[in-house]
Design a protein around this motif. Structure first.
Motif, PDB file in Angstrom:
ATOM      1  N   ARG A  76       0.871  -1.183   0.000  1.00  0.00           N
ATOM      2  CA  ARG A  76       0.000   0.000   0.000  1.00  0.00           C
ATOM      3  C   ARG A  76       0.909   1.234   0.000  1.00  0.00           C
ATOM      4  N   HIS A 157      -8.834 -10.902  -6.753  1.00  0.00           N
ATOM      5  CA  HIS A 157      -7.536 -10.231  -6.943  1.00  0.00           C
ATOM      6  C   HIS A 157      -6.422 -10.960  -6.178  1.00  0.00           C
ATOM      7  N   ALA A 159      -2.128 -10.052  -5.002  1.00  0.00           N
ATOM      8  CA  ALA A 159      -1.253  -8.899  -4.819  1.00  0.00           C
ATOM      9  C   ALA A 159      -2.140  -7.649  -4.992  1.00  0.00           C
ATOM     10  N   LYS A 210     -14.498 -16.157  -0.085  1.00  0.00           N
ATOM     11  CA  LYS A 210     -13.487 -16.537  -1.094  1.00  0.00           C
ATOM     12  C   LYS A 210     -13.882 -17.813  -1.848  1.00  0.00           C
TER      13      LYS A 210
HETATM   14  C1  6PG Z   1      -3.276  -6.368   0.294  1.00  0.00           C
HETATM   15  C2  6PG Z   1      -2.997  -7.634  -0.426  1.00  0.00           C
HETATM   16  C3  6PG Z   1      -4.125  -8.395  -1.015  1.00  0.00           C
HETATM   17  C4  6PG Z   1      -4.558  -9.479  -0.022  1.00  0.00           C
HETATM   18  C5  6PG Z   1      -5.910 -10.048  -0.412  1.00  0.00           C
HETATM   19  C6  6PG Z   1      -6.427 -11.047   0.600  1.00  0.00           C
HETATM   20  O1  6PG Z   1      -2.447  -5.481   0.227  1.00  0.00           O
HETATM   21  O2  6PG Z   1      -4.292  -6.262   0.933  1.00  0.00           O
HETATM   22  O3  6PG Z   1      -1.741  -7.983  -0.678  1.00  0.00           O
HETATM   23  O4  6PG Z   1      -3.843  -8.962  -2.258  1.00  0.00           O
HETATM   24  O5  6PG Z   1      -3.597 -10.519   0.043  1.00  0.00           O
HETATM   25  O6  6PG Z   1      -6.823  -8.985  -0.493  1.00  0.00           O
HETATM   26  O7  6PG Z   1      -6.565 -10.419   1.833  1.00  0.00           O
HETATM   27  P1  6PG Z   1      -7.340 -11.117   3.029  1.00  0.00           P
HETATM   28  O8  6PG Z   1      -6.538 -12.296   3.483  1.00  0.00           O
HETATM   29  O9  6PG Z   1      -7.429 -10.034   4.077  1.00  0.00           O
HETATM   30  O10 6PG Z   1      -8.695 -11.475   2.532  1.00  0.00           O
END
Ligand code: 6PG
Length: 259
Positions: A76, A157, A159, A210
């Motif tokens: 981020r 999605h 990454a 998921k």
């Molecule tokens: C991020 C990620 C993203 C994350 C997925 C799953 O920066 O948030 O790298 O790709 O791995 O959104 O996230 P959760 O495990 O919280 O569902």
């Protein structure tokens, strides 16, 4: 390109603990060949649970952490001290407890004085770091990572590569992402060609939201609709799921790890 293996755990705690133990075993195996191991971290809730489980696992000391190269698959693009940083979350849950070699830890740049509001430059500088670390035997512009960890979003999605977005077709090793549907909106991510260079890809996925994307990714969906469908490891692709995330996976694919 490898065909996927699916392992299903009873719940998210079991998934995190088992993935942590599996990670220790794999890193020790790589190091026993004399190589420096490379591991790509990701963000998100299940990744953070895995990091916490690894920190609690006494066997994590079996790894020589000073001989592990650590990368991030996405980040981020926020202030360096923001609690939203994937790097900060990983450091707090795990990395601060390990004897790492700081020269082998490669966080993606933050939105600080040097990069002020310029995620494109952050992405291209990270691509340069990847290129500098690539060895001749990697045959490409980035390392052939030993293990790439990925979470999967409810929209499929991975990454910071989101469905129907142009970054999915980016050929450069990294990309800036603006207006991300998952906050925070500005991000830096490895792109498909870089993710696909990993020897082993481990999807770690928990939660009922998921189940749909996991089924679609394993069922051969297009990467534009389900980015997770576009990533495989060159030698192994592992889907580590909890029971809820595996709810729609055909029984012929899913191997239960525990009753
Ligand atoms: C991020 C990620 C993203 C994350 C997925 C799953 O920066 O948030 O790298 O790709 O791995 O959104 O996230 P959760 O495990 O919280 O569902």
């Amino acid at each position: 390109m490898s065909s996927p293996s699916v392992v299903v755990h009873r719940n998210a705690d079991m998934l995190a603990a088992a993935a942590a133990a599996r990670l220790v075993t794999r890193l020790v195996d790589v190091q026993s060949t004399g190589r420096v191991a490379s591991l790509v971290l990701t963000g998100g809730s299940i990744a953070n649970r895995l990091y916490a489980a690894l920190a609690e696992l006494p066997a994590h000391d079996a790894v020589d952490w000073s001989r592990v190269e650590l990368w991030w698959g996405d980040e981020r693009f926020v202030a360096p001290d923001s609690p939203d940083r994937n790097e900060r979350q990983a450091r707090e849950a795990l990395l601060d407890r390990l004897r790492l070699d700081p020269a082998r830890v490669h966080p993606m740049p933050a939105d600080d004085g040097a990069y002020a509001d310029d995620p494109d430059r952050a992405a291209s500088d990270y691509a340069e770091s990847l290129a500098a670390a690539a060895q001749p035997e990697d045959h490409g512009p980035s390392p052939a990572f030993d293990i790439l960890l990925l979470g999967v979003g409810p929209d499929g999605h991975v990454a910071s590569l989101f469905p129907e977005r142009p970054e999915l077709y980016e050929e450069r090793p990294t990309s800036a992402v603006r207006h991300s549907p998952k906050p925070p909106p500005t991000r830096v991510t490895m792109t498909m060609p870089t993710l696909r260079r990993a020897r082993e890809v481990w999807f770690v996925v928990a939660g009922a939201d998921k189940a749909g994307p996991v089924r679609l990714a394993l069922g051969g969906a297009g990467m534009m609709q389900v980015p997770a469908a576009g990533v495989t490891g060159t030698s192994r692709t592992l889907w580590l799921l909890d029971h809820d995330a595996a709810a729609e996976v055909p029984a012929s694919l899913a191997r239960p790890a525990s009753p």
